[in-house]
Write a protein that holds these residues in place. Structure first.
Motif, PDB file in Angstrom:
ATOM      1  N   MET A 168      34.094  50.368  27.861  1.00 13.65           N
ATOM      2  CA  MET A 168      35.181  49.430  27.548  1.00 13.65           C
ATOM      3  C   MET A 168      36.523  50.156  27.559  1.00 13.65           C
ATOM      4  SD  MET A 168      33.800  46.714  24.691  1.00 13.65           S
ATOM      5  CE  MET A 168      33.392  47.941  23.453  1.00 13.65           C
ATOM      6  N   GLN A 169      36.540  51.372  27.044  1.00 19.55           N
ATOM      7  CA  GLN A 169      37.772  52.156  27.031  1.00 19.55           C
ATOM      8  C   GLN A 169      38.266  52.392  28.459  1.00 19.55           C
ATOM      9  OE1 GLN A 169      37.720  56.409  25.737  1.00 19.55           O
ATOM     10  NE2 GLN A 169      39.160  55.713  24.170  1.00 19.55           N
ATOM     11  N   PHE A 170      37.343  52.724  29.344  1.00 24.18           N
ATOM     12  CA  PHE A 170      37.718  52.938  30.740  1.00 24.18           C
ATOM     13  C   PHE A 170      38.214  51.649  31.385  1.00 24.18           C
ATOM     14  CE2 PHE A 170      36.681  52.789  35.266  1.00 24.18           C
ATOM     15  CZ  PHE A 170      37.372  53.904  35.730  1.00 24.18           C
ATOM     16  N   ALA A 171      37.509  50.541  31.140  1.00 28.33           N
ATOM     17  CA  ALA A 171      37.875  49.261  31.760  1.00 28.33           C
ATOM     18  C   ALA A 171      39.250  48.798  31.288  1.00 28.33           C
ATOM     19  CB  ALA A 171      36.813  48.207  31.445  1.00 28.33           C
ATOM     20  N   PHE A 172      39.490  48.874  29.976  1.00 29.76           N
ATOM     21  CA  PHE A 172      40.794  48.476  29.442  1.00 29.76           C
ATOM     22  C   PHE A 172      41.906  49.390  29.961  1.00 29.76           C
ATOM     23  CE2 PHE A 172      38.453  46.045  26.162  1.00 29.76           C
ATOM     24  CZ  PHE A 172      39.197  44.875  26.185  1.00 29.76           C
ATOM     25  N   SER A 173      41.607  50.680  30.062  1.00 33.51           N
ATOM     26  CA  SER A 173      42.594  51.636  30.569  1.00 33.51           C
ATOM     27  C   SER A 173      42.934  51.331  32.024  1.00 33.51           C
ATOM     28  CB  SER A 173      42.066  53.064  30.448  1.00 33.51           C
ATOM     29  OG  SER A 173      41.845  53.420  29.106  1.00 33.51           O
ATOM     30  N   TYR A 174      41.926  51.032  32.795  1.00 34.51           N
ATOM     31  CA  TYR A 174      42.111  50.704  34.210  1.00 34.51           C
ATOM     32  C   TYR A 174      42.991  49.461  34.340  1.00 34.51           C
ATOM     33  CZ  TYR A 174      40.591  50.602  39.147  1.00 34.51           C
ATOM     34  OH  TYR A 174      40.532  50.640  40.511  1.00 34.51           O
ATOM     35  N   TYR A 175      42.698  48.450  33.541  1.00 30.94           N
ATOM     36  CA  TYR A 175      43.454  47.205  33.586  1.00 30.94           C
ATOM     37  C   TYR A 175      44.920  47.456  33.213  1.00 30.94           C
ATOM     38  CZ  TYR A 175      44.007  42.105  33.201  1.00 30.94           C
ATOM     39  OH  TYR A 175      44.386  40.801  33.385  1.00 30.94           O
ATOM     40  N   ALA A 176      45.143  48.196  32.132  1.00 29.21           N
ATOM     41  CA  ALA A 176      46.506  48.485  31.686  1.00 29.21           C
ATOM     42  C   ALA A 176      47.271  49.302  32.713  1.00 29.21           C
ATOM     43  CB  ALA A 176      46.470  49.220  30.339  1.00 29.21           C
ATOM     44  N   LEU A 177      46.577  50.226  33.379  1.00 26.32           N
ATOM     45  CA  LEU A 177      47.216  51.058  34.398  1.00 26.32           C
ATOM     46  C   LEU A 177      47.668  50.219  35.588  1.00 26.32           C
ATOM     47  CD1 LEU A 177      48.011  53.875  35.344  1.00 26.32           C
ATOM     48  CD2 LEU A 177      45.714  54.112  36.345  1.00 26.32           C
TER      49      LEU A 177
ATOM     50  N   THR B  74      49.568  45.596  44.776  1.00 26.54           N
ATOM     51  CA  THR B  74      49.300  45.977  43.388  1.00 26.54           C
ATOM     52  C   THR B  74      48.741  44.803  42.590  1.00 26.54           C
ATOM     53  OG1 THR B  74      51.591  45.498  42.703  1.00 26.54           O
ATOM     54  CG2 THR B  74      51.102  47.740  43.422  1.00 26.54           C
ATOM     55  N   VAL B  75      49.236  43.599  42.872  1.00 25.61           N
ATOM     56  CA  VAL B  75      48.741  42.422  42.148  1.00 25.61           C
ATOM     57  C   VAL B  75      47.267  42.169  42.471  1.00 25.61           C
ATOM     58  CG1 VAL B  75      48.974  39.909  41.863  1.00 25.61           C
ATOM     59  CG2 VAL B  75      51.017  41.343  41.969  1.00 25.61           C
ATOM     60  N   THR B  76      46.883  42.349  43.729  1.00 27.33           N
ATOM     61  CA  THR B  76      45.485  42.101  44.107  1.00 27.33           C
ATOM     62  C   THR B  76      44.532  43.117  43.478  1.00 27.33           C
ATOM     63  OG1 THR B  76      45.696  43.423  46.151  1.00 27.33           O
ATOM     64  CG2 THR B  76      46.132  41.051  46.318  1.00 27.33           C
ATOM     65  N   LEU B  77      45.059  44.250  43.026  1.00 26.91           N
ATOM     66  CA  LEU B  77      44.207  45.255  42.384  1.00 26.91           C
ATOM     67  C   LEU B  77      43.628  44.770  41.063  1.00 26.91           C
ATOM     68  CD1 LEU B  77      46.300  48.539  42.941  1.00 26.91           C
ATOM     69  CD2 LEU B  77      44.246  47.808  44.182  1.00 26.91           C
ATOM     70  N   ILE B  78      44.202  43.714  40.483  1.00 26.96           N
ATOM     71  CA  ILE B  78      43.784  43.265  39.159  1.00 26.96           C
ATOM     72  C   ILE B  78      42.381  42.671  39.158  1.00 26.96           C
ATOM     73  CG2 ILE B  78      44.539  40.843  39.128  1.00 26.96           C
ATOM     74  CD1 ILE B  78      45.289  43.514  36.441  1.00 26.96           C
ATOM     75  N   ASN B  79      41.905  42.253  40.305  1.00 27.94           N
ATOM     76  CA  ASN B  79      40.588  41.615  40.383  1.00 27.94           C
ATOM     77  C   ASN B  79      39.462  42.567  39.949  1.00 27.94           C
ATOM     78  OD1 ASN B  79      38.888  39.310  41.191  1.00 27.94           O
ATOM     79  ND2 ASN B  79      38.167  40.696  42.784  1.00 27.94           N
ATOM     80  N   TYR B  80      39.529  43.814  40.388  1.00 29.31           N
ATOM     81  CA  TYR B  80      38.463  44.772  40.087  1.00 29.31           C
ATOM     82  C   TYR B  80      38.379  45.110  38.594  1.00 29.31           C
ATOM     83  CZ  TYR B  80      35.537  48.957  40.470  1.00 29.31           C
ATOM     84  OH  TYR B  80      34.546  49.884  40.330  1.00 29.31           O
ATOM     85  N   PRO B  81      39.498  45.492  37.940  1.00 29.24           N
ATOM     86  CA  PRO B  81      39.394  45.763  36.500  1.00 29.24           C
ATOM     87  C   PRO B  81      39.023  44.535  35.680  1.00 29.24           C
ATOM     88  CG  PRO B  81      41.676  45.874  37.237  1.00 29.24           C
ATOM     89  CD  PRO B  81      40.830  45.839  38.464  1.00 29.24           C
ATOM     90  N   THR B  82      39.309  43.340  36.206  1.00 31.11           N
ATOM     91  CA  THR B  82      38.866  42.126  35.516  1.00 31.11           C
ATOM     92  C   THR B  82      37.346  42.091  35.454  1.00 31.11           C
ATOM     93  OG1 THR B  82      40.815  40.864  36.228  1.00 31.11           O
ATOM     94  CG2 THR B  82      38.881  39.598  35.561  1.00 31.11           C
ATOM     95  N   SER B  83      36.694  42.411  36.574  1.00 29.13           N
ATOM     96  CA  SER B  83      35.228  42.459  36.604  1.00 29.13           C
ATOM     97  C   SER B  83      34.693  43.569  35.697  1.00 29.13           C
ATOM     98  CB  SER B  83      34.740  42.684  38.043  1.00 29.13           C
ATOM     99  OG  SER B  83      35.128  41.610  38.885  1.00 29.13           O
ATOM    100  N   LEU B  84      35.396  44.702  35.681  1.00 30.54           N
ATOM    101  CA  LEU B  84      34.972  45.805  34.824  1.00 30.54           C
ATOM    102  C   LEU B  84      35.072  45.420  33.349  1.00 30.54           C
ATOM    103  CD1 LEU B  84      36.612  48.929  36.540  1.00 30.54           C
ATOM    104  CD2 LEU B  84      34.260  48.115  36.734  1.00 30.54           C
ATOM    105  N   LEU B  85      36.135  44.699  32.995  1.00 27.52           N
ATOM    106  CA  LEU B  85      36.280  44.241  31.620  1.00 27.52           C
ATOM    107  C   LEU B  85      35.103  43.368  31.205  1.00 27.52           C
ATOM    108  CD1 LEU B  85      40.042  43.262  31.021  1.00 27.52           C
ATOM    109  CD2 LEU B  85      38.748  45.147  30.009  1.00 27.52           C
ATOM    110  N   ALA B  86      34.770  42.394  32.058  1.00 29.22           N
ATOM    111  CA  ALA B  86      33.684  41.468  31.745  1.00 29.22           C
ATOM    112  C   ALA B  86      32.366  42.215  31.552  1.00 29.22           C
ATOM    113  CB  ALA B  86      33.551  40.426  32.849  1.00 29.22           C
TER     114      ALA B  86
END
Length: 211
Positions: A110-119, A87-99
């Motif tokens: 942005m709404q999708f990227a932030f939602s993905y990161y929070a999820l 689960t921790v390694t999953l954070i890499n992808y939404p980080t790229s989406l945020l950027a």
């Protein structure tokens, strides 16, 4: 498996993940004489990287100190730890989406990227809650330390508080993007506060032998 091998493997995963986060930094395309502006335009990547480095770094500190008080492991704990690391390694992808989404300033993206990161963050917190519950039911892995129950009672609600913050952030993002983003960042900050509580509790109850 000895607990030392579990810790070494986990540290390796965290180290690789932190390394991968910085790979989003690439030399930008630019016209001659305009490199400065091109680099400055990469600020969304820097913001996303800083956010995730702080978050993952805090998770590593938390994981390191928590497992330092565990004396033994078994197959269930090994599997649970592996799922936590996943689960921790999953954070890499939404980080790229945020950027990417912040750079293009498109609200829905942005709404999708932030939602993905929070999820993903919510899922990570939920897994740490399962870890707390598991260790509370398997005190033999802590060497039956007399203060472990007192430590558990002090910290047992921290993962659930974190889950709640990210859940509220996830809902908030759907209503007001920036309010939800602030709540999400607050969740990351709470992780650090929870780490300090964890570290202080371990020291207070003498769960790790010094020297």
């Amino acid at each position: 498996m000895k607990i030392g091998r579990l810790q070494a493997f986990s540290d390796g995963v965290f180290s690789i993940l932190l390394t991968l986060l910085v790979l989003d930094f690439k030399v930008p395309s630019y016209q001659s004489g305009r490199l400065t502006q091109a680099v400055l335009n990469q600020w969304p990547t820097l913001v996303a990287y800083g956010l995730s480095f702080f978050y993952v770094g805090t998770l590593w500190l938390f994981h390191h100190d928590y497992f330092a008080k565990i004396k033994e492991t078994n197959w269930q704990l090994n599997v649970l730890n592996l799922v936590i690391l996943f689960t921790v390694t999953l954070i890499n992808y939404p980080t790229s989406l945020l950027a990417e989404s912040i750079a293009h300033q498109q609200h829905n993206d942005m709404q999708f990227a932030f939602s993905y990161y929070a999820l993903v963050a919510l899922l990570i917190s939920a897994m740490f809650w399962l870890l707390y519950r598991f260790m509370a039911q398997h005190r033999e892995l802590t060497g039956y330390h007399q203060n472990h129950e007192r430590f558990y009672q002090r910290t047992k609600n921290d993962p659930l508080k974190s889950v709640t913050i990210y859940l509220v952030a996830l809902i908030g993002i759907q209503i007001n993007l920036w309010l939800g983003a602030v709540l999400m960042i607050a969740g990351n900050v709470f992780h650090f506060i929870a780490y300090l509580r964890l570290s202080q509790g371990i020291e207070q109850y003498g769960l790790i032998k010094k020297g």
